[in-house]
Design a protein around this motif. Structure first.
Motif, short mmCIF file in Angstrom:
data_model
loop_
_atom_site.label_atom_id
_atom_site.label_comp_id
_atom_site.label_asym_id
_atom_site.label_seq_id
_atom_site.Cartn_x
_atom_site.Cartn_y
_atom_site.Cartn_z
N GLN A 1 -3.78 7.60 6.86
CA GLN A 1 -3.59 8.73 7.65
C GLN A 1 -3.90 9.84 7.44
OE1 GLN A 1 0.20 7.51 10.78
NE2 GLN A 1 0.32 5.20 9.96
N PRO B 1 -3.98 1.24 6.43
CA PRO B 1 -2.72 2.06 6.69
C PRO B 1 -3.64 3.74 6.77
CG PRO B 1 -2.07 1.48 4.61
CD PRO B 1 -3.04 0.88 4.36
N TYR C 1 1.12 -1.41 0.32
CA TYR C 1 0.07 -0.25 0.09
C TYR C 1 0.66 1.39 0.08
CZ TYR C 1 -3.87 3.12 1.21
OH TYR C 1 -4.83 4.38 1.47
N PHE D 1 7.55 6.49 5.68
CA PHE D 1 7.92 7.63 4.78
C PHE D 1 9.30 7.72 4.19
CE2 PHE D 1 3.70 9.71 6.61
CZ PHE D 1 3.21 8.29 7.81
N GLY D 2 9.33 8.66 2.97
CA GLY D 2 10.24 8.72 2.24
C GLY D 2 10.26 10.97 2.67
N TYR E 1 -4.47 1.98 19.03
CA TYR E 1 -5.40 1.22 18.16
C TYR E 1 -6.71 1.59 19.13
CZ TYR E 1 -1.77 -0.41 15.78
OH TYR E 1 -0.79 -0.75 14.55
N ILE F 1 1.07 5.50 -0.36
CA ILE F 1 0.07 7.17 -0.63
C ILE F 1 1.71 8.21 -0.74
CG2 ILE F 1 -1.14 8.33 1.41
CD1 ILE F 1 -1.49 5.73 3.01
N ASN G 1 0.52 -4.95 11.38
CA ASN G 1 0.12 -3.55 11.46
C ASN G 1 0.17 -2.22 10.89
OD1 ASN G 1 2.59 -2.92 11.23
ND2 ASN G 1 3.80 -2.72 13.54
N TYR G 2 0.69 -2.37 9.42
CA TYR G 2 0.51 -1.72 8.16
C TYR G 2 0.99 -0.12 8.69
CZ TYR G 2 -2.30 -4.21 5.36
OH TYR G 2 -2.72 -4.84 4.35
N LYS G 3 2.17 -0.18 9.85
CA LYS G 3 3.18 0.85 9.60
C LYS G 3 3.33 1.73 8.58
CE LYS G 3 6.80 2.26 12.03
NZ LYS G 3 8.47 1.79 12.67
N LEU G 4 3.76 3.00 8.31
CA LEU G 4 3.78 3.96 7.69
C LEU G 4 4.80 3.73 7.46
CD1 LEU G 4 0.46 6.14 6.67
CD2 LEU G 4 1.45 4.49 5.36
#
Lengths: 112, 111
Positions: free
Chosen positions: B100, B98, A32, A102-103, B50, A34, A97-100
């Motif tokens: 946000q 995810p 995923y 970032f660039g 969470y 963004i 946990n779908y932790k993001l």
């Protein structure tokens, strides 16, 4: 460790031109992605997202392309306007946990 | 529209002070996050939650704590502020991981 990076730290375009901002990712398990826009002194603003089962997704004046073969993500902005001037950064997520992640960001400057 | 608000845009504190940064979202989101953003380092996750009363450490929790007593509010606490905690602090909220959505940020200066 895995990381998300950007090819170009700065990009300057003329008003009305199309802009392309690139992002390379290294985690092949990410599913995923963004794109965020951050104007000076403000919080990041969600622009568009794409899942790894897609190659392309379009929004209003923006298109995100995903090339999983070379682990490359791009954001295309059509008819760039002065209000598009900002830092753009990509984020990737995957796993339970779908932790993001970032660039660092690309600074887009639109010249009138 | 998702609305995430932060209590202050700019804050100046002295070394050793206890600092509270508040974040509120009005969309009934379960997931909330605190990041700090520094030049050249990008966004780094401090803590996330969470659900109410639940919290988990992010990548850089040292020197910080959090509180989530109500679903809409997530507080970041600097127990004893230090100059290396001068930064832009960003709160984010998520309806479903995810994705946000971020608040406007609080620029904290510790003297």
């Amino acid at each position: 460790g895995e990381s998300v990076g950007l090819h170009l730290p700065t990009l300057s375009v003329q008003e009305g031109d199309n802009s392309i901002i690139n992002c390379a990712y290294s985690n092949s398990a990410s599913d995923y992605f963004i794109w965020y826009k951050q104007e000076s002194g403000k919080g990041p603003q969600f622009i568009i997202d794409i899942r790894s089962n897609m190659d392309k997704r379009q929004g209003q004046r923006v298109t995100v392309l995903l090339n999983k073969t070379v682990k490359h993500l791009s954001l295309q902005i059509a008819a760039t306007q002065p209000g598009d001037s900002a830092v753009y950064f990509c984020a990737e997520a995957g796993g339970s946990n779908y932790k993001l992640t970032f660039g660092k960001g690309t600074l887009l400057t639109v010249n009138p | 529209d998702v609305k995430v608000t932060q209590s202050s845009r700019y804050l100046v504190k002295r070394t050793g002070e206890k600092v509270f940064l508040e974040c509120v979202q009005d969309m009934d989101h379960e997931n909330m996050f605190w990041y700090r953003q520094d030049p050249g380092l990008g966004l780094r996750l401090i803590y996330f939650s969470y659900d109410v009363k639940m919290k988990e450490k992010g990548d850089i929790p040292e020197g910080y704590s959090v509180s989530r007593e109500k679903k809409e509010r997530f507080s970041l606490i600097l127990e004893s502020a230090s100059t290396n905690q001068t930064s832009m602090y960003l709160c984010a909220s998520s309806p479903h991981l995810p994705t946000q959505y971020f608040g406007p940020g609080t620029r904290l200066t510790v003297l």
